[in-house]
Design an enzyme around this catalytic site. Sequence first.
Site, PDB file in Angstrom:
ATOM      1  N   TYR A 158      26.632  20.811  24.942  1.00  0.00           N
ATOM      2  CA  TYR A 158      25.760  19.995  25.614  1.00  0.00           C
ATOM      3  C   TYR A 158      26.482  20.224  27.129  1.00  0.00           C
ATOM      4  O   TYR A 158      27.527  20.903  27.451  1.00  0.00           O
ATOM      5  CB  TYR A 158      25.843  18.428  25.098  1.00  0.00           C
ATOM      6  CG  TYR A 158      25.034  17.517  26.082  1.00  0.00           C
ATOM      7  CD1 TYR A 158      25.462  16.420  26.781  1.00  0.00           C
ATOM      8  CD2 TYR A 158      23.755  17.743  25.959  1.00  0.00           C
ATOM      9  CE1 TYR A 158      25.007  15.510  27.357  1.00  0.00           C
ATOM     10  CE2 TYR A 158      22.820  16.878  26.665  1.00  0.00           C
ATOM     11  CZ  TYR A 158      23.388  15.823  27.348  1.00  0.00           C
ATOM     12  OH  TYR A 158      22.460  15.031  28.182  1.00  0.00           O
ATOM     13  N   ARG A 179      22.959  12.600  26.337  1.00  0.00           N
ATOM     14  CA  ARG A 179      22.280  12.505  24.988  1.00  0.00           C
ATOM     15  C   ARG A 179      23.265  13.207  23.726  1.00  0.00           C
ATOM     16  O   ARG A 179      23.000  13.476  22.700  1.00  0.00           O
ATOM     17  CB  ARG A 179      21.038  13.433  25.052  1.00  0.00           C
ATOM     18  CG  ARG A 179      20.118  12.716  25.805  1.00  0.00           C
ATOM     19  CD  ARG A 179      18.782  13.543  25.722  1.00  0.00           C
ATOM     20  NE  ARG A 179      17.998  13.261  26.583  1.00  0.00           N
ATOM     21  CZ  ARG A 179      16.905  12.040  26.397  1.00  0.00           C
ATOM     22  NH1 ARG A 179      16.920  11.700  25.422  1.00  0.00           N
ATOM     23  NH2 ARG A 179      15.951  12.218  27.576  1.00  0.00           N
ATOM     24  N   TRP A 198      22.257   9.055  38.708  1.00  0.00           N
ATOM     25  CA  TRP A 198      23.082   9.979  38.393  1.00  0.00           C
ATOM     26  C   TRP A 198      23.277  11.146  39.450  1.00  0.00           C
ATOM     27  O   TRP A 198      24.248  12.187  39.255  1.00  0.00           O
ATOM     28  CB  TRP A 198      23.020  10.482  36.970  1.00  0.00           C
ATOM     29  CG  TRP A 198      23.190   9.679  35.993  1.00  0.00           C
ATOM     30  CD1 TRP A 198      23.938   8.525  35.738  1.00  0.00           C
ATOM     31  CD2 TRP A 198      22.487   9.654  34.633  1.00  0.00           C
ATOM     32  NE1 TRP A 198      23.925   7.948  34.525  1.00  0.00           N
ATOM     33  CE2 TRP A 198      23.212   8.741  33.916  1.00  0.00           C
ATOM     34  CE3 TRP A 198      21.433  10.573  33.897  1.00  0.00           C
ATOM     35  CZ2 TRP A 198      22.703   8.344  32.450  1.00  0.00           C
ATOM     36  CZ3 TRP A 198      21.403  10.236  32.501  1.00  0.00           C
ATOM     37  CH2 TRP A 198      21.855   9.216  31.888  1.00  0.00           C
TER      38      TRP A 198
END
Lengths: 210, 209
Positions: free
Chosen positions: B10, B16, B112
């Site tokens: 990731y 996630r 973010w």
Amino acid sequence: MPKYTLHYFDMRGLGELCRQIFALAEVDFEDKRYDMEKEWPAFKSQTPFRQLPVLEVDGKFIPQLYAHCRMLATEHGFAGKTPFDAAWVDAIADQHKDFYWGDFKKFWWRALDAAEGDLVHEELKTKFGIPERDKFFPLIEKQLTETGTGFLVGDSVTWADLLISEHVSVIVRVVPGFLDAFPETKKHAEKIRTIPQIAKWIERRPVTAH
Amino acid sequence: SIMPSYKLTYFDGRARAEVARQILYLADIPFEDVRISLHDWPSLKSTTPFGQMPLLEVDGQSLPQSFAIFRYLAKQFGFSGDSPFESAWVDALADQHADYFREILPVLLTIWGFTQGDRMALVKEVATPARDKYFPLLEKIAKDNGLNGHFVGDSLTWVDLLIAEHVGSINQHLPGFLSAYPSVIKTVNKITSTPRLKEWIEKRKETTF
């Protein structure tokens, strides 16, 4: 066998997957359909998430269609033969959900309104329909080519096959030619609908616009 | 028997993938925790089944889609509910959460730093209505479940981890945003004080997302 009631509107929409699983499993269920204006408002506050479809199992509710469809499919052997296969069924279903509720929606919901052969808005098709189609359906083509079994996962029908084939069959009707570049996908949808229990359900299900 | 090898790939963040890391850590299963920079991702993209991350590899076999990964690991290691009905409710709540998350994601991406936007306007016009639709349901679920420290059933499930991670992220960037939901907060606090989870949270690298 538990007593099952599917609560949804009088349409295929988000209720059809569950109905097809019941058909495939040859399990009886009450197919309760709510009039959106006259009956839904009174029932809404009784549902866990104020949404339909809801599956009722011996008097207890399970909201969210993938959740209750997965449970039913697992119980009756239509969720993949191994835990890893079951995870791939989930992955394909969620990838479809991302596709369906992402930018494709902006084209698709307009296209559905024009379902009776009227003009589809070309701008939405160009801007959203085609790019989103071309991101998602190659994955389905690849998956079908890789399994080579006629099914999306493993060598037997799963709820992912029902989910994808139902949507594809509507696309093919509503936007003719739209999926011509995806021959395995079209063949898959046609084949799934010839499964005897599914074919029988399609023949006898209420005919609704959506 | 030989334990399969687990590799999770990731971006360098929680978002996630964090629930998968937590399940593996809680189950005391060693795994390769691969983090890809934004710069390196484009060249890797086509090697993944769906052109996306997170990606789980189990003995080299790939599995995409975060919830498929979470549910698979949760089932393997005992974090998916104590009955088929309970597992269905874990799934249902997770999907309801995902629907809410889909609505609030544009706000989070701005917070973010991935997209440009008017943060205050987005919080007011997008995040707040999304919250007000979902969190009252979650508050009721926490209460109806007896405020036992879980959202479904009476043992830790992956939806507990999912919601606790999100609440932590919100508290990191929008403190007070969830103050109207004390039962949710209480439940999340109980979840994150599960000893091994507390340990993971304390020693993990701090990231923006």
